[in-house]
Motif scaffolding. Structure first.
Motif, PDB file in Angstrom:
ATOM      1  N   UNK A   1      11.212 -16.463  23.478  1.00  0.00           N
ATOM      2  CA  UNK A   1      10.020 -17.177  23.110  1.00  0.00           C
ATOM      3  C   UNK A   1      10.218 -17.682  21.408  1.00  0.00           C
ATOM      4  N   UNK A   2       9.792 -18.776  21.376  1.00  0.00           N
ATOM      5  CA  UNK A   2      10.055 -19.314  19.895  1.00  0.00           C
ATOM      6  C   UNK A   2       9.008 -20.049  19.333  1.00  0.00           C
ATOM      7  N   UNK A   3       7.718 -19.296  19.819  1.00  0.00           N
ATOM      8  CA  UNK A   3       6.504 -20.012  19.021  1.00  0.00           C
ATOM      9  C   UNK A   3       6.230 -19.535  17.747  1.00  0.00           C
ATOM     10  N   UNK A   4       5.364 -19.979  17.008  1.00  0.00           N
ATOM     11  CA  UNK A   4       4.908 -19.840  15.488  1.00  0.00           C
ATOM     12  C   UNK A   4       4.812 -18.297  15.282  1.00  0.00           C
ATOM     13  N   UNK A   5       4.993 -18.068  14.160  1.00  0.00           N
ATOM     14  CA  UNK A   5       5.162 -16.543  13.595  1.00  0.00           C
ATOM     15  C   UNK A   5       3.912 -15.956  13.606  1.00  0.00           C
ATOM     16  N   UNK A   6       3.154 -15.684  14.657  1.00  0.00           N
ATOM     17  CA  UNK A   6       1.786 -15.278  14.779  1.00  0.00           C
ATOM     18  C   UNK A   6       1.758 -13.993  16.015  1.00  0.00           C
ATOM     19  N   UNK A   7       1.674 -12.976  15.418  1.00  0.00           N
ATOM     20  CA  UNK A   7       1.928 -11.830  16.536  1.00  0.00           C
ATOM     21  C   UNK A   7       0.974 -11.754  17.504  1.00  0.00           C
ATOM     22  N   UNK A   8      -0.437 -12.192  17.253  1.00  0.00           N
ATOM     23  CA  UNK A   8      -1.354 -12.287  18.261  1.00  0.00           C
ATOM     24  C   UNK A   8      -1.020 -13.296  19.355  1.00  0.00           C
TER      25      UNK A   8
ATOM     26  N   UNK B   1       8.038  -9.883  12.194  1.00  0.00           N
ATOM     27  CA  UNK B   1       6.998  -9.322  12.804  1.00  0.00           C
ATOM     28  C   UNK B   1       7.589  -8.007  13.548  1.00  0.00           C
ATOM     29  N   UNK B   2       6.789  -7.251  13.671  1.00  0.00           N
ATOM     30  CA  UNK B   2       7.064  -5.744  14.483  1.00  0.00           C
ATOM     31  C   UNK B   2       7.637  -6.161  15.784  1.00  0.00           C
ATOM     32  N   UNK B   3       8.951  -5.858  16.434  1.00  0.00           N
ATOM     33  CA  UNK B   3       9.382  -6.258  17.684  1.00  0.00           C
ATOM     34  C   UNK B   3       8.777  -4.950  18.627  1.00  0.00           C
ATOM     35  N   UNK B   4       8.599  -3.681  17.998  1.00  0.00           N
ATOM     36  CA  UNK B   4       8.172  -2.545  18.699  1.00  0.00           C
ATOM     37  C   UNK B   4       6.817  -2.943  19.124  1.00  0.00           C
ATOM     38  N   UNK B   5       5.912  -3.335  18.283  1.00  0.00           N
ATOM     39  CA  UNK B   5       4.575  -3.764  18.484  1.00  0.00           C
ATOM     40  C   UNK B   5       4.362  -4.649  19.633  1.00  0.00           C
ATOM     41  N   UNK B   6       5.090  -5.687  19.988  1.00  0.00           N
ATOM     42  CA  UNK B   6       5.417  -6.590  20.722  1.00  0.00           C
ATOM     43  C   UNK B   6       5.903  -6.049  21.939  1.00  0.00           C
ATOM     44  N   UNK B   7       6.986  -5.310  22.072  1.00  0.00           N
ATOM     45  CA  UNK B   7       7.507  -4.651  23.240  1.00  0.00           C
ATOM     46  C   UNK B   7       6.626  -3.748  23.702  1.00  0.00           C
TER      47      UNK B   7
END
Length: 280
Positions: A86-93, A119-125
């Protein structure tokens, strides 16, 4: 290693990474949002592949490499992928939403890699169906010539996934470094605050943009001055990274420069808009 790769995001990073995957013989599907993006992406991929074949002195034909890349607006219902980049813009939401939107195209063995610079990888994971298979892989622009890749496991990523992604990046002829999930990782935690400070120096009228950049090129042997580099990265990207660092740490040293905010508000983003700290 991977038989079916999906790249989500067809900007500079997505196109650059997809072309490198194809050059190494992997079948790649790039998901785009519109027919217009399909049309403009094709010549961009042709240029990327042509340059890489010449630089790497590979024997494959340009057409053979491009045949490994499929550009689609929608994924087939029966499709599944063993590696998603995934390589979209730097927006975590937005990144979290993408994970939810494409859960139906993964299996329990699918590795999902997010290309994030801050951005936090753990938050996304935590929002991924198989969090042990979620990881951050940060390529640098331009992908073809930049050797470094930051590999960022979350607190939930399995060791086997880290090892497999390390081997994959090495196969791509990159030099990976392993980084703990932390704000800005290594490069941007050092680089973007330096750029922000250069903007502050400019704002304080200590020196002109040209003088600031010349000083760092001649005095620190930087190949590109910090303000020219900001224009190359994108001033909006620099601002978003500073904001992410500031939000994550509450440390005043990461507070974005007011001038940088104004530049972004005025759409003076750098090379991609034709004007930033310099005109292009």
């Amino acid at each position: 290693m991977f038989s079916n790769i999906l790249v989500i995001g067809a900007g500079t990073m997505g196109a650059g990474v997809a072309s490198q995957f194809a050059l190494k013989g992997f079948n790649v599907t790039i998901l785009v949002r519109s027919e217009e993006k399909v049309i403009c992406l094709k010549p961009e991929l042709e240029k990327l592949v042509k340059r890489s074949l010449k630089r790497m002195q590979l024997k494959e034909s340009q057409s053979d490499v491009l045949d490994k890349i499929d550009i689609v607006k929608e994924l087939a219902n029966e499709a599944s992928y063993d590696f998603v980049f995934e390589a979209i813009s730097e927006n975590i939401n937005q990144k979290k939403q993408i994970i939810q939107d494409y859960t139906g195209f993964i299996t329990e063995n699918t590795i999902w890699a997010t290309n994030t610079s801050s951005l936090s990888v753990t938050d996304m994971a935590a929002g991924y169906k198989y969090p042990e298979n979620f990881i951050g892989i940060h390529f640098f622009n331009p992908v073809a010539s930049m050797e470094l890749v930051e590999i960022i496991p979350s607190m939930l990523t399995s060791t086997s996934v880290v090892d497999k992604c390390w081997d994959f990046c090495t196969l791509l002829q990159k030099k990976p470094v392993r980084v703990k999930d932390s704000p800005g990782f290594i490069v941007n935690r050092l680089l973007i605050p330096m750029i922000n400070e250069a903007v502050e120096i400019l704002s304080s009228q200590v020196a002109s943009a040209e003088e600031i950049d010349s000083a760092m090129k001649l005095g620190a042997h930087h190949p590109l001055g910090p303000l020219a580099l900001a224009d190359l990265i994108g001033n909006d990207v620099c601002l978003s990274i500073m904001e992410a660092l500031y939000t994550a740490t509450s440390d005043s040293k990461y507070r974005p420069s007011y001038l940088l905010r104004k530049m972004v508000s005025a759409k003076k983003l750098g090379r991609k808009t034709g004007i930033g700290f310099y005109s292009y």
